[in-house]
Scaffold this motif. Structure first.
Motif, PDB file in Angstrom:
ATOM      1  N   ALA A  18       0.813  -1.215   0.000  1.00  0.00           N
ATOM      2  CA  ALA A  18       0.000   0.000   0.000  1.00  0.00           C
ATOM      3  C   ALA A  18       0.844   1.261   0.000  1.00  0.00           C
ATOM      4  O   ALA A  18       0.307   2.361  -0.169  1.00  0.00           O
ATOM      5  N   TYR A  19       2.156   1.126   0.181  1.00  0.00           N
ATOM      6  CA  TYR A  19       3.054   2.278   0.279  1.00  0.00           C
ATOM      7  C   TYR A  19       4.198   2.195  -0.736  1.00  0.00           C
ATOM      8  O   TYR A  19       5.273   2.752  -0.510  1.00  0.00           O
ATOM      9  N   THR A  20       3.971   1.535  -1.855  1.00  0.00           N
ATOM     10  CA  THR A  20       5.036   1.351  -2.843  1.00  0.00           C
ATOM     11  C   THR A  20       5.639   2.680  -3.278  1.00  0.00           C
ATOM     12  O   THR A  20       6.868   2.843  -3.349  1.00  0.00           O
ATOM     13  N   ARG A  21       4.801   3.651  -3.580  1.00  0.00           N
ATOM     14  CA  ARG A  21       5.287   4.952  -4.045  1.00  0.00           C
ATOM     15  C   ARG A  21       6.125   5.637  -2.972  1.00  0.00           C
ATOM     16  O   ARG A  21       7.197   6.191  -3.258  1.00  0.00           O
ATOM     17  N   GLU A  22       5.669   5.613  -1.737  1.00  0.00           N
ATOM     18  CA  GLU A  22       6.380   6.298  -0.656  1.00  0.00           C
ATOM     19  C   GLU A  22       7.711   5.614  -0.323  1.00  0.00           C
ATOM     20  O   GLU A  22       8.709   6.293  -0.037  1.00  0.00           O
ATOM     21  N   VAL A  23       7.732   4.286  -0.345  1.00  0.00           N
ATOM     22  CA  VAL A  23       8.980   3.579  -0.072  1.00  0.00           C
ATOM     23  C   VAL A  23      10.017   3.918  -1.141  1.00  0.00           C
ATOM     24  O   VAL A  23      11.195   4.172  -0.842  1.00  0.00           O
ATOM     25  N   GLU A  24       9.594   3.947  -2.403  1.00  0.00           N
ATOM     26  CA  GLU A  24      10.519   4.317  -3.477  1.00  0.00           C
ATOM     27  C   GLU A  24      10.982   5.761  -3.336  1.00  0.00           C
ATOM     28  O   GLU A  24      12.165   6.066  -3.552  1.00  0.00           O
ATOM     29  N   GLN A  25      10.087   6.661  -2.990  1.00  0.00           N
ATOM     30  CA  GLN A  25      10.474   8.059  -2.786  1.00  0.00           C
ATOM     31  C   GLN A  25      11.509   8.168  -1.680  1.00  0.00           C
ATOM     32  O   GLN A  25      12.490   8.919  -1.787  1.00  0.00           O
ATOM     33  N   HIS A  26      11.329   7.412  -0.613  1.00  0.00           N
ATOM     34  CA  HIS A  26      12.271   7.474   0.509  1.00  0.00           C
ATOM     35  C   HIS A  26      13.646   6.931   0.114  1.00  0.00           C
ATOM     36  O   HIS A  26      14.671   7.458   0.546  1.00  0.00           O
ATOM     37  N   PHE A  27      13.709   5.899  -0.731  1.00  0.00           N
ATOM     38  CA  PHE A  27      15.003   5.423  -1.208  1.00  0.00           C
ATOM     39  C   PHE A  27      15.741   6.508  -1.987  1.00  0.00           C
ATOM     40  O   PHE A  27      16.965   6.649  -1.877  1.00  0.00           O
ATOM     41  N   ARG A  28      15.021   7.280  -2.773  1.00  0.00           N
ATOM     42  CA  ARG A  28      15.644   8.340  -3.573  1.00  0.00           C
ATOM     43  C   ARG A  28      16.075   9.514  -2.687  1.00  0.00           C
ATOM     44  O   ARG A  28      17.124  10.126  -2.932  1.00  0.00           O
ATOM     45  N   ILE A  29      15.294   9.817  -1.672  1.00  0.00           N
ATOM     46  CA  ILE A  29      15.706  10.859  -0.726  1.00  0.00           C
ATOM     47  C   ILE A  29      16.947  10.425   0.025  1.00  0.00           C
ATOM     48  O   ILE A  29      17.884  11.221   0.234  1.00  0.00           O
ATOM     49  N   ARG A  30      16.995   9.163   0.439  1.00  0.00           N
ATOM     50  CA  ARG A  30      18.191   8.651   1.094  1.00  0.00           C
ATOM     51  C   ARG A  30      19.420   8.800   0.192  1.00  0.00           C
ATOM     52  O   ARG A  30      20.503   9.170   0.664  1.00  0.00           O
ATOM     53  N   HIS A  31      19.277   8.542  -1.097  1.00  0.00           N
ATOM     54  CA  HIS A  31      20.397   8.700  -2.020  1.00  0.00           C
ATOM     55  C   HIS A  31      20.848  10.163  -2.077  1.00  0.00           C
ATOM     56  O   HIS A  31      22.052  10.460  -2.047  1.00  0.00           O
ATOM     57  N   ASP A  32      19.903  11.075  -2.140  1.00  0.00           N
ATOM     58  CA  ASP A  32      20.254  12.499  -2.166  1.00  0.00           C
ATOM     59  C   ASP A  32      20.997  12.913  -0.893  1.00  0.00           C
ATOM     60  O   ASP A  32      21.975  13.664  -0.940  1.00  0.00           O
ATOM     61  N   ILE A  33      20.515  12.422   0.248  1.00  0.00           N
ATOM     62  CA  ILE A  33      21.098  12.833   1.528  1.00  0.00           C
ATOM     63  C   ILE A  33      22.454  12.170   1.752  1.00  0.00           C
ATOM     64  O   ILE A  33      23.451  12.843   2.048  1.00  0.00           O
ATOM     65  N   TYR A  34      22.516  10.854   1.620  1.00  0.00           N
ATOM     66  CA  TYR A  34      23.718  10.130   2.020  1.00  0.00           C
ATOM     67  C   TYR A  34      24.791  10.083   0.933  1.00  0.00           C
ATOM     68  O   TYR A  34      25.980  10.158   1.243  1.00  0.00           O
ATOM     69  N   VAL A  35      24.378   9.958  -0.314  1.00  0.00           N
ATOM     70  CA  VAL A  35      25.351   9.844  -1.395  1.00  0.00           C
ATOM     71  C   VAL A  35      25.721  11.210  -1.959  1.00  0.00           C
ATOM     72  O   VAL A  35      26.890  11.581  -2.021  1.00  0.00           O
ATOM     73  N   VAL A  36      24.706  12.001  -2.343  1.00  0.00           N
ATOM     74  CA  VAL A  36      24.983  13.283  -2.998  1.00  0.00           C
ATOM     75  C   VAL A  36      25.541  14.304  -2.009  1.00  0.00           C
ATOM     76  O   VAL A  36      26.575  14.931  -2.254  1.00  0.00           O
ATOM     77  N   HIS A  37      24.866  14.473  -0.871  1.00  0.00           N
ATOM     78  CA  HIS A  37      25.248  15.532   0.059  1.00  0.00           C
ATOM     79  C   HIS A  37      26.312  15.096   1.066  1.00  0.00           C
ATOM     80  O   HIS A  37      27.252  15.842   1.338  1.00  0.00           O
ATOM     81  N   ARG A  38      26.183  13.904   1.612  1.00  0.00           N
ATOM     82  CA  ARG A  38      27.152  13.453   2.615  1.00  0.00           C
ATOM     83  C   ARG A  38      28.335  12.714   2.003  1.00  0.00           C
ATOM     84  O   ARG A  38      29.289  12.391   2.689  1.00  0.00           O
ATOM     85  N   GLN A  39      28.232  12.421   0.719  1.00  0.00           N
ATOM     86  CA  GLN A  39      29.332  11.803  -0.021  1.00  0.00           C
ATOM     87  C   GLN A  39      29.707  10.410   0.492  1.00  0.00           C
ATOM     88  O   GLN A  39      30.886  10.046   0.521  1.00  0.00           O
ATOM     89  N   TRP A  40      28.687   9.642   0.892  1.00  0.00           N
ATOM     90  CA  TRP A  40      28.922   8.232   1.208  1.00  0.00           C
ATOM     91  C   TRP A  40      28.919   7.471  -0.116  1.00  0.00           C
ATOM     92  O   TRP A  40      27.953   6.791  -0.465  1.00  0.00           O
ATOM     93  N   LEU A  41      29.997   7.591  -0.865  1.00  0.00           N
ATOM     94  CA  LEU A  41      30.010   7.150  -2.254  1.00  0.00           C
ATOM     95  C   LEU A  41      29.937   5.634  -2.392  1.00  0.00           C
ATOM     96  O   LEU A  41      29.575   5.134  -3.463  1.00  0.00           O
ATOM     97  N   ASP A  42      30.259   4.902  -1.355  1.00  0.00           N
ATOM     98  CA  ASP A  42      30.121   3.442  -1.412  1.00  0.00           C
ATOM     99  C   ASP A  42      28.663   3.021  -1.596  1.00  0.00           C
ATOM    100  O   ASP A  42      28.392   1.884  -2.013  1.00  0.00           O
ATOM    101  N   LEU A  43      27.742   3.924  -1.279  1.00  0.00           N
ATOM    102  CA  LEU A  43      26.325   3.614  -1.389  1.00  0.00           C
ATOM    103  C   LEU A  43      25.728   4.046  -2.724  1.00  0.00           C
ATOM    104  O   LEU A  43      24.533   3.850  -2.966  1.00  0.00           O
ATOM    105  N   ALA A  44      26.533   4.640  -3.601  1.00  0.00           N
ATOM    106  CA  ALA A  44      26.014   5.177  -4.865  1.00  0.00           C
ATOM    107  C   ALA A  44      25.488   4.060  -5.756  1.00  0.00           C
ATOM    108  O   ALA A  44      26.068   2.976  -5.844  1.00  0.00           O
ATOM    109  N   ARG A  45      24.375   4.348  -6.414  1.00  0.00           N
ATOM    110  CA  ARG A  45      23.783   3.425  -7.378  1.00  0.00           C
ATOM    111  C   ARG A  45      23.356   4.219  -8.606  1.00  0.00           C
ATOM    112  O   ARG A  45      22.894   5.353  -8.493  1.00  0.00           O
TER     113      ARG A  45
END
Length: 213
Positions: A18-45
């Motif tokens: 019932a939350y497919t859209r929101e779970v996917e949105q949260h994965f993309r926000i996590r990428h923006d926060i941890y990979v793009v901004h915090r530069q945890w590049l090991d997590l990049a996809r």
């Protein structure tokens, strides 16, 4: 008491469809926060989703959903009997072994979107999420969380009455000083957190998924 800008939805294996859209949105926000901004590049996809080996059916997501916008905050909880980040990747941060038990959850991936963060202090959005974590754990009869986090969280959580306990000596993850903590779950910690942030009542969504927006 301030009006709460969003409620926190509990998403697990039983209602995730019932939350497919929101779970996917949260994965993309996590990428923006941890990979793009915090530069945890090991997590990049290449697909722009931050998904790690612990985003399984066992994961429980607490997502703050704002009407008309979707995900604005989130966190992940994992049963300690299952594979988790602390036990699998950072066991050296627990001198006597990583705690495991039905009453203990691992806490990871706490975030608030940038425009809802506080300036020089923790924001209301962070407070909503912290209250929701305590509240959820109390409803599920959990007594503790374990977490690998930056060392400044020890003082921050102590101020909220969460009674964190270092499980071993600090370590390093890149430039960051990290520590393994065990954190107490109890009604007093929830009330202290509510008082600190000026929050009255539950932060958890109580309706059906179809009513969320």
């Amino acid at each position: 008491m301030p009006h709460l800008p969003f409620a926190v939805h509990v998403i697990d294996r039983f209602n995730r469809n019932a939350y497919t859209r929101e779970v996917e949105q949260h994965f993309r926000i996590r990428h923006d926060i941890y990979v793009v901004h915090r530069q945890w590049l090991d997590l990049a996809r290449p697909d722009g989703r931050e998904v790690d080996p612990f985003d399984t059916d066992d994961a429980i997501y607490l997502l703050g959903l704002e009407q008309g916008r979707g995900v604005v905050a989130g966190s992940r909880l994992i049963p300690t009997e299952k594979s988790n980040l602390f036990k699998n990747l950072f066991p050296h941060l627990a001198a006597n072994g990583v705690p495991v038990g039905h009453e203990i959850l691992e806490w990871t991936r706490f975030f608030v979107v940038p425009d809802l963060r506080g300036v020089q202090k923790s924001s209301l959005a962070a407070g909503i999420m912290l209250c929701a974590i305590q509240e959820f754990c109390l409803t599920r009869l959990k007594t503790a969380l374990i977490v690998v986090c930056e060392d400044f969280w020890f003082d921050r959580l102590s101020a909220l009455g969460w009674q964190p306990r270092r499980l071993g000596a600090p370590g390093r993850d890149g430039a960051a000083v990290i520590v393994g903590l065990q954190i107490r779950i109890d009604p007093e910690a929830l009330e202290c957190t509510r008082e600190y942030y000026g929050i009255a009542g539950s932060c958890l969504w109580s309706g059906r998924p179809s009513e969320r927006i």
